[in-house]
Design a protein around this motif. Sequence first.
Motif, short mmCIF file in Angstrom:
data_model
loop_
_atom_site.label_atom_id
_atom_site.label_comp_id
_atom_site.label_asym_id
_atom_site.label_seq_id
_atom_site.Cartn_x
_atom_site.Cartn_y
_atom_site.Cartn_z
N ASP A 95 37.73 -15.42 25.04
CA ASP A 95 38.62 -14.72 24.46
C ASP A 95 38.94 -15.45 22.96
N GLY A 96 38.21 -16.45 22.75
CA GLY A 96 38.04 -17.32 21.49
C GLY A 96 39.57 -17.58 20.84
N GLN A 97 40.83 -17.83 21.81
CA GLN A 97 41.98 -17.98 20.98
C GLN A 97 42.26 -19.37 20.50
N LYS A 98 41.56 -20.31 21.14
CA LYS A 98 41.59 -21.66 20.61
C LYS A 98 40.60 -21.79 19.14
N ALA A 124 35.45 -9.51 27.23
CA ALA A 124 36.17 -10.64 26.50
C ALA A 124 35.65 -10.58 25.05
N LEU A 125 34.35 -10.32 24.95
CA LEU A 125 33.80 -10.37 23.65
C LEU A 125 34.18 -9.09 22.75
N GLN A 130 36.94 -7.23 18.12
CA GLN A 130 38.30 -6.37 17.53
C GLN A 130 39.20 -7.38 16.97
N GLU A 131 39.64 -8.02 17.39
CA GLU A 131 40.81 -9.12 16.71
C GLU A 131 40.34 -9.72 15.57
N LEU A 132 38.90 -9.92 15.46
CA LEU A 132 38.50 -10.79 14.14
C LEU A 132 38.28 -9.67 13.11
N GLN A 133 38.51 -8.38 13.09
CA GLN A 133 38.02 -7.35 12.29
C GLN A 133 38.97 -7.54 11.25
#
Length: 335
Positions: A95-98, A124-125, A130-133
């Motif tokens: 989920d790339g949170q860190k 997850a990807l 989407q979050e990084l959009q």
Amino acid sequence: MTVQCNALKPYDVQAAESHQDFALDVLLGLSRSPKALPSKYFYDAEGNRLFQKIMDLPEYYLTECEFEIFQNHKDRIGELIGSDRFNLVELGAGDGQKTRVLIDHFLGKGLDFRYIPIDICEEALTELLQELQGYSPPLRIEGLVSEYFVGLKWLSNQIHDKNVVLFLGSNIGNFSHSEARVFLYSLWNALNDEDYVLIGFDLKKDIHRLTVAYNDSQGITAAFNLNLLRRINRELGGNFDLDQFRYYSAYNVYSGAVESFLISLREQTVYVETLNQSFSFEAWEPVHTEHSHKYLVSDIAELAEETGYEIIEQSYDSRGYFVDSLWQVRKNREM
Ligand code: AVJ
């Protein structure tokens, strides 16, 4: 190999093969003695959701350690790696949170990079993309749904680029030391001279602390392991009764790893439709599911040396539980 993706939908490099690979690995793993299933199959959508819960557990110190390291050392890490344009490739991004701590910082400093997260879990990807959009200036991203080897292949085609490879969260712990050596050397081969890798290692520490991290009081880690059997039921038509297996894990001082198992609580036979095969289990027979290797600082130095990297910087958390180790590729020279 051509890899195209758009920002919202990760490019699925392996979809067709992966179902067959899963079937074959289950067949092999349940036919051998002692039985074992590869831990990479934990990460279907449900497994990934459970792993996100694990990362939030108070007992699972690894995540907060790496968060702390990135918070405290992001300036230094950014200074060391960033001047020219680079590819920020993350193997097993999840989920790339860190990672977002680093990405936010790098963007804030005006570093010129594109982010290439690679993960076996499509859900997850997709969520990560989407979050990084919403970033401005926009972050350039290409997501790949795949195992690590596609990352290596992708990298080996970037012969004129500067690459920074992230391998975080103690993902390397799922390799034995010899597998880690092979993997890091393959990575070295795919990279260019002076490229960077940032690797998260979980360190050897008080054994109680290690044991508890994989035996949480809410039973999430148990559910995470049992989900592997549920995945076999779901995707391969298995008839595992999850109540008839119990999760067990322990730290093995000799191997330096927390080793995890699903143990059959009674004599039983399980049928898997796709494989057209039954597997019998004796009472108390274990199925090995994962090893999570823990490192000594000296192991890390040795590993870097053996595989062609120079250690540039070691960043620790305040408790000394975890280290993010920044390495630089050394080629064409005597070391
Ligand atoms: C994602 C491989 C780093 O080994 O600590 C967490 C997976 N397994 N709890 C680890 C895991 C059980 C995790 N890694």
